[in-house]
Design an enzyme around this catalytic site. Structure first.
Site: not given
Length: 472
Positions: A253, A275, A388
């Site tokens: 990633d 991602k 996130m």
């Protein structure tokens, strides 16, 4: 170009062969113990000896002559060790040894020795010797200690398994097939069973592989779903590192640091699958299909994911697809970003006085909205970690305040945690969004909310960028 080394690394079989040790103090005793381990025919010459040497002599494991060294002692041995505390005696032994064609090792002077004794890491029959050519013996010992701590003990079991089947492989397989067979055994599923303690299964599979081995049978692929941790390469598990170095293909990633990717097998193909915060190089379904296809080609596929694959890493979705396709896989947990970043920031996630529970939550927006159980999250006595959460930071802080937490409730954003670029922004639900808005944040970030954030003032230990850190 000058030569960097002057010694040739070799392993010598000494069983039943005569070896002389001059001296019987502590250093000599360690040498003698190693020689007895390989069944050498040991003679020791020294006026005085340690208790261990006397015990070995009384048990008939060596010959001890309690006297000064004599020239004739060097008649016959294939090797000699000068281990006295007298440099003149050691030098005399070395000089006489050369005149008689006997290689001598001086314990007090590596440069004046005919051979060196390396630092050794042993796993049964497997031995790893480390030498600095006598230039930095302490460094060799340090590396030995680190290798000894890192190298799984199961490598000894694997070497024993190979030894048990060695003759059978030679009798059963043509010479041109043996190297391929051993590579599949020692660096494949059978080895993994040994590493996980399933020795009986490994032996059973070994017999089956030997009976079924044919060059036209395709090699079965496998997927390793490995948690790379929060960013610091030192936080990788030894199992993760071992599988990383076995991979044929690496899928990684965007948030995996290059320093971690580079620890993978240097011959492996590397594929960036993206991602990262709404910017995906490959959609999740395409990543799943790619893993299935590559494993179907017989490749060992490393799926390298930040943190832990099962903590907001979509690892469950990926292995479900692999299971449905009948692809063999392993899952290696990693240190999740929550525990890693909090630890490096000096913020304990739980604390007897401030937080009796911890909750992990995704701060990722769904169709522009945060759909979270705010009444449960806006409670005291707990720590809430939002993954996130940079884009939704203002909304998170506002919602927590609306559902009962005070405006001055502590909150912190850990940016690129555990790395040399770690940045810590500490504030409250009321002012943290404004502080973050003044920063340009491109790396991964984690929001921690709770009274434990205040402990950073005294517990914060990792501050690589003190000028950019802020505190309450």
């Amino acid at each position: 170009m000058s030569k960097s080394v002057s010694t040739l690394p070799i392993f010598v079989r000494l069983a039943s062969r005569p070896v002389l040790v001059v001296g019987a103090g502590d250093v000599a005793t360690r040498r003698i113990a190693s020689l007895l381990d390989v069944d050498a025919d040991v003679s020791v010459v020294a006026p005085d000896a340690t208790d261990s040497v006397h015990e070995w002599a009384e048990a008939g494991r060596l010959r001890l002559s309690q006297r000064a060294f004599e020239d004739t002692d060097l008649n016959g041995p294939v090797l000699a060790f000068a281990c006295t505390g007298d440099a003149q005696v050691n030098a005399m032994v070395a000089e006489l040894g050369r005149s008689k064609g006997v290689l001598v090792q001086r314990a007090d002077d590596a440069g004046a020795s005919d051979f060196l004794v390396p630092a050794v890491v042993r796993r049964d029959a497997l031995q790893i010797a480390i030498s600095s050519d006598g230039q930095a013996p302490t460094l060799a010992r340090i590396l030995r200690s680190r290798l000894d701590a890192w190298l799984p003990r199961a490598y000894g079991d694997l070497a024993r398994l190979a030894g048990d089947f060695r003759d059978q492989v030679k009798e059963t397989l043509p010479r041109q097939h043996r190297a391929r067979f051993w590579l599949r055994v020692l660096d494949g599923p059978i080895a993994e069973k040994v590493f996980t303690g399933r020795l009986a299964e490994a032996r059973r599979d070994m017999k089956r592989a030997l009976a079924d081995d044919r060059p036209d049978v395709p090699v079965r692929g496998e997927v390793y779903l490995v948690g790379a941790g929060p960013g610091d390469p030192d936080l990788l598990t030894s199992r993760a590192l071992r599988l990383m170095q076995r991979a044929d293909v690496v899928l990684y990633d965007s948030l995996i640091p290059r320093a971690i990717v580079d620890l993978s097998n240097p011959q492996a193909e590397r594929i960036h699958v993206g991602k990262r915060a709404s910017r995906h190089t490959l959609p999740q379904d395409d990543i799943n299909a790619l893993m299935v296809r590559l494993a179907g080609e017989g490749k060992r596929v490393l799926r390298l994911k930040g943190g832990d694959p099962f903590v907001f890493g979509r690892g469950g979705e990926e292995i479900a697809q692999l299971a449905e396709a009948g692809v063999a896989f392993q899952v290696v947990p990693g240190i999740t970003a929550a525990s890693g970043c909090a630890a490096y920031a000096g913020i304990p996630l739980t604390h007897r006085d401030y937080a009796q529970s911890v909750t992990f939550v995704t701060g990722h927006l769904k169709q522009g909205e945060l759909e979270l159980p705010w009444p449960q999250l806006a409670r005291t006595g707990q720590t809430v970690v939002f993954f996130m959460a940079v884009k939704s930071l203002s909304g998170i802080c506002e919602a927590l305040r609306e559902h009962g937490l005070a405006e001055n409730w502590p909150a912190a954003l850990v940016i690129e945690g555990t790395t040399i670029r770690q940045q810590l922004l500490v504030g409250t639900l009321a002012d943290l969004p404004a502080r973050v808005a003044r920063e340009t944040i491109e790396g991964p970030a984690l929001l921690i909310v709770g009274e434990v954030v205040r402990l950073n003032e005294t517990l914060g230990w990792f501050r690589p960028n003190p000028d950019t850190s802020d505190s309450v």
